[in-house]
Structure formats: structure tokens, C-alpha cells
Motif scaffolding. Structure first.
Motif, short mmCIF file in Angstrom:
data_model
loop_
_atom_site.label_atom_id
_atom_site.label_comp_id
_atom_site.label_asym_id
_atom_site.label_seq_id
_atom_site.Cartn_x
_atom_site.Cartn_y
_atom_site.Cartn_z
N UNK A 90 0.94 -1.42 0.01
CA UNK A 90 -0.03 -0.25 0.13
C UNK A 90 1.00 1.28 -0.17
N UNK A 91 1.97 1.21 0.85
CA UNK A 91 2.98 2.27 0.59
C UNK A 91 3.50 2.74 -0.63
N UNK A 92 4.20 1.57 -1.15
CA UNK A 92 4.73 1.58 -2.51
C UNK A 92 3.68 2.14 -3.49
N UNK A 93 2.36 1.51 -3.63
CA UNK A 93 1.54 1.93 -4.78
C UNK A 93 1.08 3.28 -4.31
N UNK A 94 0.78 3.93 -3.31
CA UNK A 94 0.52 5.24 -2.91
C UNK A 94 1.76 6.11 -3.35
N UNK A 95 2.92 5.87 -3.12
CA UNK A 95 3.98 6.81 -3.60
C UNK A 95 4.07 6.79 -5.19
N UNK A 96 4.35 5.60 -5.62
CA UNK A 96 4.26 5.35 -6.97
C UNK A 96 3.10 6.37 -7.86
N UNK A 97 1.94 6.13 -7.04
CA UNK A 97 0.87 6.58 -7.56
C UNK A 97 0.68 8.01 -7.90
N UNK A 98 1.51 8.64 -6.86
CA UNK A 98 1.70 10.00 -6.77
C UNK A 98 2.72 10.63 -7.76
N UNK A 99 3.45 9.62 -8.40
CA UNK A 99 4.62 10.08 -9.24
C UNK A 99 6.05 10.21 -8.40
N UNK A 100 5.87 9.40 -7.24
CA UNK A 100 7.27 9.90 -6.51
C UNK A 100 8.16 8.53 -6.73
N UNK A 101 9.51 8.63 -6.57
CA UNK A 101 10.46 7.48 -6.66
C UNK A 101 10.36 6.91 -5.32
N UNK A 102 10.56 5.54 -5.49
CA UNK A 102 10.36 4.50 -4.49
C UNK A 102 11.63 3.70 -4.26
N UNK A 103 12.32 3.43 -3.33
CA UNK A 103 13.27 2.63 -3.03
C UNK A 103 12.87 1.61 -1.76
N UNK A 104 13.17 0.45 -2.24
CA UNK A 104 12.75 -0.67 -1.30
C UNK A 104 13.46 -1.91 -1.27
#
Length: 151
Positions: A90-104
């Protein structure tokens, strides 16, 4: 000089050390990258206590809910260090959905939700980085994705 605003979800052993290193090496990173890396938000069940232990200034937003942070925090880059599957997804999809870079660094998340994550990143144009989840510094998945995409 540009500023990259970073939000960190999960302040366990890896999250605490990530934030500590970002702050301790601020000047070195600024010189090497040509940009200031600034932690602007953290999320953890006990975010207030962990932020205090790290000596974070009051300007760093504290969230108990990492999904809420991913939806609301004013950050350019989200670092997911939670472990598990449901909340990190949910965190990843929310961040990516906002067009924000994600590192996991979450192997389970990548194994179970790679198609969703890569589709969300493509759709929004966000960068998805995950090499830390695959043998530390060996970017095998990125090489396969880029080098063999046409095969």
C-alpha cells in the motif's frame, strides 16, 4: 543546489541506520551528488520516540501510519523499509501513484507484487529502485530488466 526530500517508512534497525547515515553524511553526499538529501518525514508505530532517539528536528514530519505518509508527505523519494507485504504494498502503490520515486529493500514485496509495482511506476513515470533487496550492491534485476527487455 537542488534538494531531494526523503521520507522513510520503517524505523527498525535498517531504517534507523538509513536515517542516521543520511544525516551524518549530509555534506559528503551533497558534494558527491550535487544535491542536498533532506529527510522530511518518517513513519513508524512509535515515530515520535524513534525520531527523538535520532535527534530529528521538529520540522521532520512524524507519522504512525506509513500509508498516510506515502499519501501526504511532501517528499520526492520514499524509502520503504517495513518488511512484510500488505502495508509495504500500500505504501509503494501510494507513493508510485503520486509519481514519487520509491526505494525498497523488501524481497517479499518484490516477489509477490512485481507486476503491480512496475506497472504503477511506468504509469506515473516514477522511478522504482530495489537493488538493495537483491544481494546488496548487485543490481541483477535492473540489468535483466534493461538488457533483456526485448528478448
Amino acid at each position: 543546489m537542488s534538494v531531494v526530500k526523503i521520507a522513510v517508512a520503517g524505523l527498525g534497525t535498517v531504517g534507523l541506520e538509513t536515517v542516521r547515515l543520511l544525516r551524518a553524511r549530509r555534506e559528503e553526499l551533497k558534494e558527491r551528488l550535487g544535491a542536498e538529501l533532506r529527510v522530511v518525514a518518517v513513519a513508524d508505530r512509535d515515530a515520535a520516540r524513534e525520531a527523538k532517539a535520532l535527534g530529528l528536528p521538529a520540522s521532520v514530519a512524524r507519522y504512525r501510519d506509513p500509508v498516510e505518509m506515502a499519501k501526504r508527505a511532501d517528499a520526492d523519494l520514499f524509502v520503504e523499509l517495513l518488511g512484510g507485504l500488505d502495508t509495504p504494498l500500500r505504501v509503494a502503490l501510494a507513493a508510485l501513484g503520486r509519481g514519487k520515486a520509491l526505494v525498497t529493500a523488501n524481497k517479499r514485496l518484490l516477489a509477490h507484487a512485481w507486476p503491480q509495482l512496475s506497472a504503477a511506476a511506468r504509469k506515473s513515470g516514477a522511478r522504482l529502485a530495489f537493488e538493495g533487496s537483491v544481494a546488496g550492491g548487485i543490481p541483477v534485476l535492473r540489468a535483466l530488466e534493461l538488457s533483456f527487455a526485448g528478448d
